[in-house]
Design a protein around this motif. Structure first.
Motif, PDB file in Angstrom:
ATOM      1  N   ALA A   1       0.833  -1.206   0.000  1.00  0.00           N
ATOM      2  CA  ALA A   1       0.000   0.000   0.000  1.00  0.00           C
ATOM      3  C   ALA A   1       0.866   1.255   0.000  1.00  0.00           C
ATOM      4  CB  ALA A   1      -0.926  -0.014   1.205  1.00  0.00           C
ATOM      5  N   GLU A   2       1.951   1.221   0.776  1.00  0.00           N
ATOM      6  CA  GLU A   2       2.851   2.378   0.808  1.00  0.00           C
ATOM      7  C   GLU A   2       3.522   2.599  -0.539  1.00  0.00           C
ATOM      8  OE1 GLU A   2       6.752   3.933   3.357  1.00  0.00           O
ATOM      9  OE2 GLU A   2       5.737   2.044   3.875  1.00  0.00           O
ATOM     10  N   MET A   3       3.983   1.495  -1.159  1.00  0.00           N
ATOM     11  CA  MET A   3       4.610   1.620  -2.476  1.00  0.00           C
ATOM     12  C   MET A   3       3.622   2.103  -3.523  1.00  0.00           C
ATOM     13  SD  MET A   3       7.191  -1.613  -2.820  1.00  0.00           S
ATOM     14  CE  MET A   3       8.709  -1.682  -1.868  1.00  0.00           C
ATOM     15  N   ALA A   4       2.408   1.595  -3.471  1.00  0.00           N
ATOM     16  CA  ALA A   4       1.394   2.037  -4.432  1.00  0.00           C
ATOM     17  C   ALA A   4       1.129   3.522  -4.294  1.00  0.00           C
ATOM     18  CB  ALA A   4       0.111   1.246  -4.224  1.00  0.00           C
ATOM     19  N   LEU A   5       1.099   4.003  -3.040  1.00  0.00           N
ATOM     20  CA  LEU A   5       0.900   5.438  -2.826  1.00  0.00           C
ATOM     21  C   LEU A   5       2.061   6.246  -3.397  1.00  0.00           C
ATOM     22  CD1 LEU A   5      -0.772   7.697  -1.582  1.00  0.00           C
ATOM     23  CD2 LEU A   5       0.442   7.297   0.589  1.00  0.00           C
ATOM     24  N   GLU A   6       3.289   5.745  -3.201  1.00  0.00           N
ATOM     25  CA  GLU A   6       4.454   6.452  -3.736  1.00  0.00           C
ATOM     26  C   GLU A   6       4.450   6.443  -5.265  1.00  0.00           C
ATOM     27  OE1 GLU A   6       7.928   4.763  -2.022  1.00  0.00           O
ATOM     28  OE2 GLU A   6       7.556   5.567  -0.017  1.00  0.00           O
ATOM     29  N   ILE A   7       4.047   5.319  -5.863  1.00  0.00           N
ATOM     30  CA  ILE A   7       3.993   5.252  -7.333  1.00  0.00           C
ATOM     31  C   ILE A   7       2.959   6.226  -7.879  1.00  0.00           C
ATOM     32  CG2 ILE A   7       3.342   3.746  -9.252  1.00  0.00           C
ATOM     33  CD1 ILE A   7       4.621   1.431  -7.723  1.00  0.00           C
ATOM     34  N   ARG A   8       1.818   6.283  -7.207  1.00  0.00           N
ATOM     35  CA  ARG A   8       0.786   7.215  -7.663  1.00  0.00           C
ATOM     36  C   ARG A   8       1.264   8.655  -7.512  1.00  0.00           C
ATOM     37  NH1 ARG A   8      -5.131   6.089  -5.509  1.00  0.00           N
ATOM     38  NH2 ARG A   8      -5.465   7.743  -7.072  1.00  0.00           N
ATOM     39  N   THR A   9       1.992   8.912  -6.433  1.00  0.00           N
ATOM     40  CA  THR A   9       2.535  10.260  -6.253  1.00  0.00           C
ATOM     41  C   THR A   9       3.539  10.600  -7.347  1.00  0.00           C
ATOM     42  OG1 THR A   9       2.250  10.047  -3.858  1.00  0.00           O
ATOM     43  CG2 THR A   9       3.731  11.776  -4.635  1.00  0.00           C
ATOM     44  N   SER A  10       4.427   9.608  -7.681  1.00  0.00           N
ATOM     45  CA  SER A  10       5.406   9.836  -8.741  1.00  0.00           C
ATOM     46  C   SER A  10       4.729  10.059 -10.085  1.00  0.00           C
ATOM     47  CB  SER A  10       6.372   8.648  -8.821  1.00  0.00           C
ATOM     48  OG  SER A  10       7.110   8.524  -7.634  1.00  0.00           O
ATOM     49  N   LEU A  11       3.721   9.289 -10.384  1.00  0.00           N
ATOM     50  CA  LEU A  11       3.006   9.451 -11.654  1.00  0.00           C
ATOM     51  C   LEU A  11       2.320  10.813 -11.724  1.00  0.00           C
ATOM     52  CD1 LEU A  11       1.403   5.900 -12.074  1.00  0.00           C
ATOM     53  CD2 LEU A  11       3.277   6.885 -13.412  1.00  0.00           C
ATOM     54  N   ALA A  12       1.734  11.235 -10.605  1.00  0.00           N
ATOM     55  CA  ALA A  12       1.103  12.556 -10.601  1.00  0.00           C
ATOM     56  C   ALA A  12       2.137  13.656 -10.804  1.00  0.00           C
ATOM     57  CB  ALA A  12       0.360  12.754  -9.281  1.00  0.00           C
ATOM     58  N   THR A  13       3.315  13.468 -10.184  1.00  0.00           N
ATOM     59  CA  THR A  13       4.377  14.464 -10.365  1.00  0.00           C
ATOM     60  C   THR A  13       4.842  14.518 -11.806  1.00  0.00           C
ATOM     61  OG1 THR A  13       5.085  14.080  -8.081  1.00  0.00           O
ATOM     62  CG2 THR A  13       6.641  15.176  -9.541  1.00  0.00           C
ATOM     63  N   ILE A  14       5.073  13.351 -12.402  1.00  0.00           N
ATOM     64  CA  ILE A  14       5.506  13.304 -13.806  1.00  0.00           C
ATOM     65  C   ILE A  14       4.460  13.913 -14.711  1.00  0.00           C
ATOM     66  CG2 ILE A  14       6.022  11.722 -15.713  1.00  0.00           C
ATOM     67  CD1 ILE A  14       7.327   9.865 -13.642  1.00  0.00           C
ATOM     68  N   SER A  15       3.187  13.617 -14.414  1.00  0.00           N
ATOM     69  CA  SER A  15       2.116  14.180 -15.239  1.00  0.00           C
ATOM     70  C   SER A  15       2.103  15.706 -15.147  1.00  0.00           C
ATOM     71  CB  SER A  15       0.765  13.612 -14.795  1.00  0.00           C
ATOM     72  OG  SER A  15      -0.282  14.206 -15.537  1.00  0.00           O
ATOM     73  N   GLY A  16       2.352  16.225 -13.944  1.00  0.00           N
ATOM     74  CA  GLY A  16       2.390  17.680 -13.785  1.00  0.00           C
ATOM     75  C   GLY A  16       3.538  18.304 -14.549  1.00  0.00           C
ATOM     76  N   PHE A  17       4.710  17.646 -14.473  1.00  0.00           N
ATOM     77  CA  PHE A  17       5.853  18.158 -15.225  1.00  0.00           C
ATOM     78  C   PHE A  17       5.579  18.132 -16.730  1.00  0.00           C
ATOM     79  CE2 PHE A  17       8.897  16.790 -11.608  1.00  0.00           C
ATOM     80  CZ  PHE A  17       8.589  17.969 -10.927  1.00  0.00           C
ATOM     81  N   ALA A  18       4.977  17.072 -17.209  1.00  0.00           N
ATOM     82  CA  ALA A  18       4.678  16.948 -18.634  1.00  0.00           C
ATOM     83  C   ALA A  18       3.707  18.034 -19.083  1.00  0.00           C
ATOM     84  CB  ALA A  18       4.115  15.569 -18.933  1.00  0.00           C
ATOM     85  N   ASN A  19       2.712  18.356 -18.261  1.00  0.00           N
ATOM     86  CA  ASN A  19       1.764  19.413 -18.602  1.00  0.00           C
ATOM     87  C   ASN A  19       2.463  20.779 -18.693  1.00  0.00           C
ATOM     88  OD1 ASN A  19      -0.451  17.701 -18.774  1.00  0.00           O
ATOM     89  ND2 ASN A  19      -0.925  17.910 -16.579  1.00  0.00           N
ATOM     90  N   ARG A  20       3.403  20.989 -17.812  1.00  0.00           N
ATOM     91  CA  ARG A  20       4.128  22.254 -17.855  1.00  0.00           C
ATOM     92  C   ARG A  20       5.014  22.333 -19.097  1.00  0.00           C
ATOM     93  NH1 ARG A  20       6.987  23.376 -12.235  1.00  0.00           N
ATOM     94  NH2 ARG A  20       7.623  25.238 -13.452  1.00  0.00           N
TER      95      ARG A  20
END
Length: 303
Positions: free
Chosen positions: A231-250
């Motif tokens: 569960a902790e790893m899944a949360l970190e992966i989702r956080t990383s994906l959200a971060t990457i998605s934000g960078f890509a949008n910028r």
């Protein structure tokens, strides 16, 4: 004639003669009656003997043979009962010897009468026969089970569960306890304590069915820990994906070269972090080494 009849001497003589004749007649009657009675008794006494003497010899032989046959049948029946009892005992012993669960049988005196190999292995005793519940379980506390749910006692022991059945006639109880063997090995055991009734309903003792749940508890704890880590790893992966998605949008927006370079570096760093998390998951659940997982991820990125 009249004178003779009036003579007292003659009258007395006639009376004596009449009395003597009457006594003689009575005596004769009594003698005949006694003779008939004696003859009847003699006939009754001699009849059975005569009949027995009249029995032929083969009748005696027949009776003797029948008695011998009955004796032989009783002996055969007795031997058959003994064989059935031995077979039943051997079968019960074989079943107990091959059970994976431990079985302890306590007598009414509180001492162990029988213990199968599984019980000796789980409890760590080479021969618990003759020991009482306090010496075997040595203060092992009940962690969960029927007794705690019923009375809420926090200090109930396994020995008290056995004594409750033997002394108080309690019904069957199922409990779990933390047990420490004489070799200081800790076990999580599940114990079912049941009364052993006789045919007439009286109590013969108590039987304990013991299961070693140590390995099961270890696997359950590992699965629980793995679930928390996942569960902790899944949360970190989702956080990383959200971060990457934000960078890509910028990046899609018009930015100067410096900002674009920084965003690309941030995306690369976050992707490397995400790759490490995925490699850890593959290593933990698939058994793939971390270096191989990283190499495969790099190859997919180059492709």
């Amino acid at each position: 004639m009249v004178r003779l009849m009036t003579n007292p001497l003659i009258l007395r003589s006639l009376f004596v003669l009449f009395a003597a004749g009457s006594a003689f007649a009575v005596a004769v009657w009594l003698i005949r009656a006694l003779r008939h009675k004696f003859a009847a008794e003699a006939e009754i006494d001699s009849s059975p003997a005569g009949k027995l003497e009249a029995l032929p010899l083969h009748v005696y032989n027949t009776v003797i043979q029948q008695l011998k046959q009955q004796k032989h049948e009783l002996q055969v029946q007795n031997l058959a009962e003994q064989r059935r009892a031995r077979t039943s005992e051997n079968f019960s012993q074989a079943v107990l010897s091959n059970l994976s669960s431990g079985v302890l049988v306590f007598g009414m005196n509180g001492l162990v009468k029988q213990a199968n190999p599984a019980a000796r292995q789980i409890l760590g005793f080479s021969s618990p026969a003759g020991m009482n519940a306090e010496d075997i379980f040595r203060g092992a506390q009940v962690c969960s089970g029927d007794s705690r749910e019923k009375n809420g006692a926090a200090n109930t022991t396994l020995a008290s569960e056995v004594n409750a059945v033997l002394r108080e006639g309690s019904n069957r109880s199922q409990v779990e306890a933390e047990y420490t063997s004489p070799a200081s090995r800790k076990h999580r055991i599940a114990v079912t304590v049941s009364p052993v009734p006789a045919v007439d309903g009286s109590l013969l003792g108590a039987a304990c069915l013991i299961s070693d749940r140590t390995e099961f508890e270890r696997i359950r704890e590992q699965q629980q820990l793995q679930g928390e880590i996942s569960a902790e790893m899944a949360l970190e992966i989702r956080t990383s994906l959200a971060t990457i998605s934000g960078f890509a949008n910028r990046l899609t927006q018009k930015q100067d070269q410096t900002v674009t370079s920084q965003l690309a570096a941030d995306i690369a760093g976050e992707a490397a972090r995400l790759d490490r998390h995925i490699g850890a998951l593959l290593t933990k659940y698939v058994g793939l080494p971390a270096t191989a997982a990283a190499a495969k991820s790099a190859n997919r990125g180059q492709a």
